[in-house]
Design a protein around this motif. Structure first.
Motif, mmCIF file in Angstrom:
data_model
loop_
_atom_site.group_PDB
_atom_site.id
_atom_site.type_symbol
_atom_site.label_atom_id
_atom_site.label_comp_id
_atom_site.label_asym_id
_atom_site.label_seq_id
_atom_site.Cartn_x
_atom_site.Cartn_y
_atom_site.Cartn_z
ATOM 1 N N THR A 1 0.835 -1.202 0.000
ATOM 2 C CA THR A 1 0.000 0.000 0.000
ATOM 3 C C THR A 1 0.869 1.252 0.000
ATOM 4 O O THR A 1 1.765 1.396 0.837
ATOM 5 C CB THR A 1 -0.923 0.019 1.231
ATOM 6 N N ALA A 2 0.613 2.148 -0.939
ATOM 7 C CA ALA A 2 1.333 3.423 -1.001
ATOM 8 C C ALA A 2 0.578 4.496 -0.225
ATOM 9 O O ALA A 2 1.163 5.259 0.541
ATOM 10 C CB ALA A 2 1.520 3.856 -2.452
ATOM 11 N N LEU A 3 -0.715 4.558 -0.421
ATOM 12 C CA LEU A 3 -1.536 5.536 0.288
ATOM 13 C C LEU A 3 -2.998 5.121 0.227
ATOM 14 O O LEU A 3 -3.386 4.270 -0.577
ATOM 15 C CB LEU A 3 -1.375 6.940 -0.297
ATOM 16 N N ILE A 4 -3.766 5.704 1.114
ATOM 17 C CA ILE A 4 -5.220 5.528 1.093
ATOM 18 C C ILE A 4 -5.816 6.891 0.786
ATOM 19 O O ILE A 4 -5.694 7.821 1.583
ATOM 20 C CB ILE A 4 -5.758 4.996 2.433
ATOM 21 N N MET A 5 -6.414 7.028 -0.383
ATOM 22 C CA MET A 5 -6.979 8.306 -0.812
ATOM 23 C C MET A 5 -8.473 8.316 -0.513
ATOM 24 O O MET A 5 -9.219 7.483 -1.018
ATOM 25 C CB MET A 5 -6.729 8.504 -2.309
ATOM 26 N N TYR A 6 -8.883 9.262 0.320
ATOM 27 C CA TYR A 6 -10.283 9.343 0.727
ATOM 28 C C TYR A 6 -11.061 10.334 -0.127
ATOM 29 O O TYR A 6 -10.532 11.376 -0.534
ATOM 30 C CB TYR A 6 -10.389 9.752 2.196
ATOM 31 N N THR A 7 -12.326 10.010 -0.348
ATOM 32 C CA THR A 7 -13.227 10.940 -1.023
ATOM 33 C C THR A 7 -13.621 12.041 -0.047
ATOM 34 O O THR A 7 -13.327 11.970 1.148
ATOM 35 C CB THR A 7 -14.505 10.229 -1.489
ATOM 36 N N SER A 8 -14.325 13.035 -0.552
ATOM 37 C CA SER A 8 -14.763 14.132 0.317
ATOM 38 C C SER A 8 -15.956 13.741 1.177
ATOM 39 O O SER A 8 -16.344 14.474 2.081
ATOM 40 C CB SER A 8 -15.126 15.353 -0.533
ATOM 41 N N GLY A 9 -16.556 12.591 0.900
ATOM 42 C CA GLY A 9 -17.683 12.155 1.710
ATOM 43 C C GLY A 9 -18.966 12.899 1.418
ATOM 44 O O GLY A 9 -19.780 13.121 2.314
ATOM 45 N N SER A 10 -19.160 13.315 0.164
ATOM 46 C CA SER A 10 -20.365 14.080 -0.187
ATOM 47 C C SER A 10 -21.632 13.235 -0.073
ATOM 48 O O SER A 10 -22.733 13.764 0.034
ATOM 49 C CB SER A 10 -20.234 14.643 -1.608
ATOM 50 N N THR A 11 -21.498 11.916 -0.096
ATOM 51 C CA THR A 11 -22.655 11.028 0.085
ATOM 52 C C THR A 11 -22.399 10.127 1.283
ATOM 53 O O THR A 11 -22.232 8.922 1.156
ATOM 54 C CB THR A 11 -22.901 10.171 -1.174
ATOM 55 N N GLY A 12 -22.334 10.728 2.454
ATOM 56 C CA GLY A 12 -22.070 9.965 3.662
ATOM 57 C C GLY A 12 -20.624 10.115 4.098
ATOM 58 O O GLY A 12 -19.942 11.073 3.737
ATOM 59 N N ALA A 13 -20.161 9.151 4.878
ATOM 60 C CA ALA A 13 -18.790 9.206 5.390
ATOM 61 C C ALA A 13 -17.790 9.040 4.247
ATOM 62 O O ALA A 13 -18.083 8.396 3.240
ATOM 63 C CB ALA A 13 -18.589 8.105 6.424
ATOM 64 N N PRO A 14 -16.592 9.634 4.380
ATOM 65 C CA PRO A 14 -15.568 9.471 3.342
ATOM 66 C C PRO A 14 -15.235 7.999 3.103
ATOM 67 O O PRO A 14 -15.285 7.185 4.024
ATOM 68 C CB PRO A 14 -14.364 10.212 3.930
ATOM 69 N N LYS A 15 -14.930 7.681 1.845
ATOM 70 C CA LYS A 15 -14.556 6.311 1.488
ATOM 71 C C LYS A 15 -13.095 6.284 1.067
ATOM 72 O O LYS A 15 -12.661 7.097 0.262
ATOM 73 C CB LYS A 15 -15.412 5.774 0.331
ATOM 74 N N GLY A 16 -12.351 5.358 1.618
ATOM 75 C CA GLY A 16 -10.931 5.273 1.310
ATOM 76 C C GLY A 16 -10.641 4.329 0.164
ATOM 77 O O GLY A 16 -11.150 3.207 0.132
ATOM 78 N N CYS A 17 -9.833 4.791 -0.774
ATOM 79 C CA CYS A 17 -9.395 3.960 -1.899
ATOM 80 C C CYS A 17 -7.926 3.601 -1.668
ATOM 81 O O CYS A 17 -7.069 4.483 -1.597
ATOM 82 C CB CYS A 17 -9.561 4.713 -3.217
ATOM 83 N N ILE A 18 -7.648 2.317 -1.523
ATOM 84 C CA ILE A 18 -6.283 1.863 -1.252
ATOM 85 C C ILE A 18 -5.518 1.766 -2.570
ATOM 86 O O ILE A 18 -5.909 1.028 -3.472
ATOM 87 C CB ILE A 18 -6.292 0.496 -0.543
ATOM 88 N N LEU A 19 -4.429 2.517 -2.665
ATOM 89 C CA LEU A 19 -3.600 2.511 -3.872
ATOM 90 C C LEU A 19 -2.264 1.840 -3.568
ATOM 91 O O LEU A 19 -1.575 2.224 -2.622
ATOM 92 C CB LEU A 19 -3.352 3.934 -4.370
ATOM 93 N N SER A 20 -1.915 0.858 -4.370
ATOM 94 C CA SER A 20 -0.611 0.210 -4.225
ATOM 95 C C SER A 20 0.465 1.097 -4.850
ATOM 96 O O SER A 20 0.169 2.049 -5.583
ATOM 97 C CB SER A 20 -0.617 -1.154 -4.917
ATOM 98 N N HIS A 21 1.719 0.776 -4.569
ATOM 99 C CA HIS A 21 2.817 1.525 -5.184
ATOM 100 C C HIS A 21 2.756 1.406 -6.704
ATOM 101 O O HIS A 21 3.015 2.376 -7.420
ATOM 102 C CB HIS A 21 4.161 1.010 -4.660
ATOM 103 N N ARG A 22 2.420 0.226 -7.190
ATOM 104 C CA ARG A 22 2.319 0.035 -8.634
ATOM 105 C C ARG A 22 1.250 0.961 -9.224
ATOM 106 O O ARG A 22 1.492 1.646 -10.221
ATOM 107 C CB ARG A 22 1.977 -1.423 -8.944
ATOM 108 N N SER A 23 0.085 0.986 -8.603
ATOM 109 C CA SER A 23 -1.010 1.819 -9.115
ATOM 110 C C SER A 23 -0.643 3.296 -9.097
ATOM 111 O O SER A 23 -0.925 4.033 -10.045
ATOM 112 C CB SER A 23 -2.277 1.590 -8.282
#
Length: 246
Positions: free
Chosen positions: A89-111
């Motif tokens: 895992t390189a980072l977890i990028m979260y949405t702004s949560g405009s439709t409820g709580a923020p959702k985290g997208c797990i990005l690998s180093h490759r991605s």
């Protein structure tokens, strides 16, 4: 852009152990949230914390370090570099949560690396020749946005320079003029504002000016489609350089 509740949710869900804070109000919030953000252990402050904040942090079993203290710890405790695997895992990028709580997208180093080189390839900037000026990016997008974050990392990879806008749309033109970026990380809303500004100026130029501008757009687009990103074309000299300077 994530808001207080969104930030607290993200810190809790992602089990953050160390966090950087750039002002005393945010540090106070982090201390107050400790009972909910159980994993948090250390706050690195960009400003000198007050004695009161240090005391409150100690009561919550939190450690506050200044950036200088963190650097000193690193100097005194060198460790072996452990290169990540492409699937880590390189980072977890979260949405702004405009439709409820923020959702985290797990990005690998490759991605993430693929995303970075996608950005660089799209602007024909996978390398910087020695005889050319280093790229300068003005980042309008927040770092809590994969495009904004990716752009900063991509330009850092090339030894470029990054500037950050003042946070006010009405001052963006001033930011452009002061920083003189060669690359912009933008969204349609911002492009529309710039387009409106150019069109407003065009109305003052008369018929000949508008015809020349349309010819310049067509000519420049034709060059770009052929892979020519030069800023030294005839159209740059008679049209686009004036727009950049304005």
């Amino acid at each position: 852009s994530l808001g207080r509740d969104g930030v607290k949710f993200i810190i809790t869900q992602s089990a953050v152990q160390l966090i950087f804070a750039d002002d005393l109000t945010r540090i106070k919030n982090l201390i107050e949230w400790k009972d909910e953000t159980i994993a948090l252990q250390t706050i690195v402050s960009f400003v000198e914390p007050t004695e009161e904040l240090v005391r409150l942090a100690e009561e919550k079993k939190l450690k506050i370090l200044t950036l200088d203290q963190l650097r000193e710890i690193g100097r005194n405790n060198p460790v072996e570099v452990v290169p990540p695997k492409s699937t880590d895992t390189a980072l977890i990028m979260y949405t702004s949560g405009s439709t409820g709580a923020p959702k985290g997208c797990i990005l690998s180093h490759r991605s993430f690396i693929v995303a970075i080189f996608g950005i660089l390839s799209s602007i024909n900037l996978t390398s910087v020749p020695k005889d050319e000026a280093i790229p300068r990016v003005l980042n309008y997008m927040p770092l809590a946005h994969v495009f904004g974050c990716g752009t900063i990392v991509a330009l850092s990879l090339l030894g470029g320079e990054a500037g950050f806008w003042q946070g006010k749309v009405e001052k963006l033109i001033d930011d452009f003029r002061d920083f003189r970026p060669t690359v912009l990380a933008m969204v349609p809303r911002l492009l529309n504002k710039l387009y409106d500004k150019v069109r407003l100026e065009l109305r003052k130029k008369g018929v000949i000016g508008r015809v020349l501008f349309r010819l310049a757009i067509r000519g420049k687009l034709a060059l770009i489609r052929r892979g020519n990103f030069s800023r030294n074309t005839i159209w740059d000299k008679i049209i686009f350089e004036k727009i950049r300077q304005s």
